[in-house]
Design a protein around this motif. Structure first.
Motif, short mmCIF file in Angstrom:
data_model
loop_
_atom_site.label_atom_id
_atom_site.label_comp_id
_atom_site.label_asym_id
_atom_site.label_seq_id
_atom_site.Cartn_x
_atom_site.Cartn_y
_atom_site.Cartn_z
N LEU A 465 -66.05 -18.38 4.21
CA LEU A 465 -65.43 -17.07 4.29
C LEU A 465 -66.30 -16.12 5.11
O LEU A 465 -65.79 -15.34 5.93
CB LEU A 465 -65.21 -16.50 2.89
N ALA A 466 -67.61 -16.19 4.93
CA ALA A 466 -68.50 -15.35 5.73
C ALA A 466 -68.35 -15.66 7.21
O ALA A 466 -68.33 -14.75 8.05
CB ALA A 466 -69.95 -15.57 5.28
N ALA A 467 -68.21 -16.93 7.54
CA ALA A 467 -68.02 -17.31 8.94
C ALA A 467 -66.70 -16.78 9.48
O ALA A 467 -66.62 -16.35 10.64
CB ALA A 467 -68.07 -18.84 9.07
N LEU A 468 -65.67 -16.79 8.65
CA LEU A 468 -64.38 -16.26 9.07
C LEU A 468 -64.49 -14.77 9.39
O LEU A 468 -63.82 -14.27 10.30
CB LEU A 468 -63.34 -16.48 7.97
N GLU A 471 -67.18 -14.48 12.97
CA GLU A 471 -67.04 -15.20 14.23
C GLU A 471 -65.67 -14.95 14.85
O GLU A 471 -64.76 -14.42 14.21
CB GLU A 471 -67.22 -16.71 13.97
N THR A 472 -65.56 -15.31 16.14
CA THR A 472 -64.24 -15.32 16.74
C THR A 472 -63.36 -16.33 16.00
O THR A 472 -63.86 -17.24 15.35
CB THR A 472 -64.30 -15.70 18.23
N LEU A 473 -62.08 -16.16 16.10
CA LEU A 473 -61.15 -17.03 15.39
C LEU A 473 -60.81 -18.23 16.28
O LEU A 473 -60.30 -18.06 17.38
CB LEU A 473 -59.89 -16.26 15.04
N PRO A 474 -61.10 -19.45 15.82
CA PRO A 474 -60.85 -20.62 16.67
C PRO A 474 -59.37 -20.96 16.76
O PRO A 474 -58.61 -20.79 15.79
CB PRO A 474 -61.63 -21.74 15.97
#
Length: 504
Positions: A465-468, A471-474
């Protein structure tokens, strides 16, 4: 005046023979179909890492691309999550282009000619799909396949949303789910000793020592070169939105091999996926049991292959078996076709449910390919999203390390499904669920941002969730993949994260 592409002209000529009464509606639908495909292509040009785009200049008044040969391409601001057809033309060095196939031809990029032909097919098929909608029933469907057949425009973000090269107009009308046909499946007899079978292959698809493998009629004619009057032929079925998967009269769904390129992929069925199907189905059932009733996974009932990707089939449950009294099970891709009042609160409810399940599974070690076709939502009698149903396990990713960390027995899996790569796992889930299913339902960056913000504080606090959030959304770089035929596997783009950046 627009000059019809070769694909458009071919459909006109074939319609005159197959369904002349559709000709006028088809012609009237072509401008809208061009805009729909051009909008999807413009998204790719705006955000994918295309090697011949040297620079991008964004502003409120539009987007300008500087190409590596010095030319400039200008169009409207590009919302990466918009599903409406808002791009009617772009300008290449000042000259307007409203036809995506002609634009790509004029760009003269490597492998562009073959992709331009696919775009022409996509426009022509999309106009044909829309032309056949007049007079179809409205209201709430009562059968599972009726939900599927409401999805007329195909993939919400792929320029090849309706590309069906190799299909004549008559075949599209006979097999395309949006045309609501009844398709008669052949049953090809193969000695059981010559087949790989997993699960329980049904008795009514056996003939003594032979299996009767369901085969799509297009496959039987064009690939297997089998006669139409095969022994045991004649299963009447209703095509679902994937075209090669059909609902059988008794309820189960059958995924057939279809060795044609639809959108990006040839839709055959690998021997590898047949071999893993029963193991994956059992494994998914045990994981769904950990989801506190929020997730069901359709069981694979049986799978068989004659050791050929061209002759194989998978039988699985209909998602409708998981509907309770008064409930409906709807593919997420079909939500936009319903009469639901899709308010901000309703979208937030769907987002909360989908991310709660997706993130919990990812933490345990499974990344779903949760796009709008694989992911279904159970709606209560008042239309509220209450549970999820997932189908088709062939493209999930499983992390043995994460499973072991949570004390979950690691199933006997091999090959591409197995990975501990964190980036690959997150791309699989976030690219399909957030940039795919949820974005397609939201219909714009602003609506997606509102839904994500509304539920951000209620989701499981994990590193994923932290990465979501950071970061940009892949998302899969679908156009780059079609322009890179020598590069195997998926390629990726990073979209502006609606939680972090203003989305035009």
């Amino acid at each position: 005046m627009h000059r019809p592409s070769s694909a458009e002209a071919e459909v006109v000529a074939e319609l005159a023979e197959a369904r002349p009464e559709l000709a006028a509606r088809y012609a009237a639908g072509l401008p809208g179909a061009r805009a729909a495909v051009l909008t999807r292509l413009w998204r790719a040009l705006a955000y994918e890492p295309l090697p011949w785009v040297a620079g991008r200049e964004r502003g409120r008044e539009g987007l300008s691309l500087r190409l590596s040969d010095g030319r400039r391409l200008h169009g409207p601001p590009a919302d990466p999550y918009a599903t409406a057809a808002y791009v009617t033309a772009v300008r290449l060095d000042g000259s307007p282009y409203d036809d995506p196939a002609r634009l790509l031809t004029e760009l003269s990029v490597p492998h562009g000619m073959s992709f331009a032909a696919e775009l022409g097919h996509s426009v022509a098929s999309l106009a044909l799909s829309r032309a056949g909608q007049e007079g179809h029933p409205k209201g709430w469907p009562t059968r599972d396949w009726e939900w599927e057949q409401r999805v007329v425009d195909g993939h919400p973000f792929h320029p090849n949303c309706r590309s069906r090269p190799g299909f004549s107009v008559a075949e599209q009308l006979a097999y395309g789910p949006e045309h609501r046909p009844v398709v008669t499946l052949a049953r090809v007899p193969v000695r059981a000793a010559e087949c790989l079978v997993t699960g329980a292959w049904p008795r009514d698809m056996r003939d003594g020592e032979r299996l009767l493998i369901p085969v799509h009629p297009w496959q039987a004619e064009h690939v297997l070169k089998r006669p139409r009057d095969l022994p045991g032929a004649g299963i009447a079925a209703h095509p679902l939105m994937s075209l090669r998967t059909l609902a059988l009269p008794e309820g189960p769904h059958v995924k057939t091999a279809l060795s044609a390129r639809l959108t990006s992929s040839v839709r055959d069925i690998s021997v590898y996926s047949i071999g893993l199907s029963a193991t994956l189905s059992d494994f998914a059932e045990t994981l769904a049991a950990r989801m506190d009733g929020l997730l069901h996974v359709t069981r694979t009932l049986g799978a068989a292959t004659a050791h050929s990707p061209d002759l194989a089939a998978v039988l699985r449950e209909s998602p409708q078996v998981y509907a309770g009294p008064g409930e409906r099970v709807v593919p997420v891709a079909a939500l936009a076709t319903t009469e639901l009042p899709r308010s901000a609160a309703w979208l937030a409810g769907l987002t909360r449910l989908a991310l709660t399940v997706g993130l919990r599974l990812l933490e345990l070690g499974v990344a779903l390919e949760a796009h709008g076709q694989n992911l279904l939502v159970v709606l209560s009698a008042d239309g509220s999203p209450v549970r999820l149903v997932y189908r088709d396990l062939a493209d999930i990713r499983v992390s043995p390390a994460r499973l072991a960390r949570h004390g979950i027995p690691v199933p006997e899996l091999t090959g591409r499904i197995v990975t501990d790569d964190v980036t690959a796992l997150r791309r699989k889930l976030f690219g399909s669920l957030v940039a795919g299913a949820l974005a397609g339902t939201a219909g714009s960056g602003a609506a997606l941002r509102g839904a994500l913000e509304a539920v951000a504080g209620e989701l499981p606090e994990t590193e994923d969730l932290a990465a979501l959030h950071e970061e940009t959304l892949p998302t899969k770089a679908l156009t780059l993949m079609r322009l890179s035929p020598g590069t195997p596997g998926d390629q990726w783009a990073g979209l502006p994260n609606p939680l972090l950046a203003e989305v035009f």
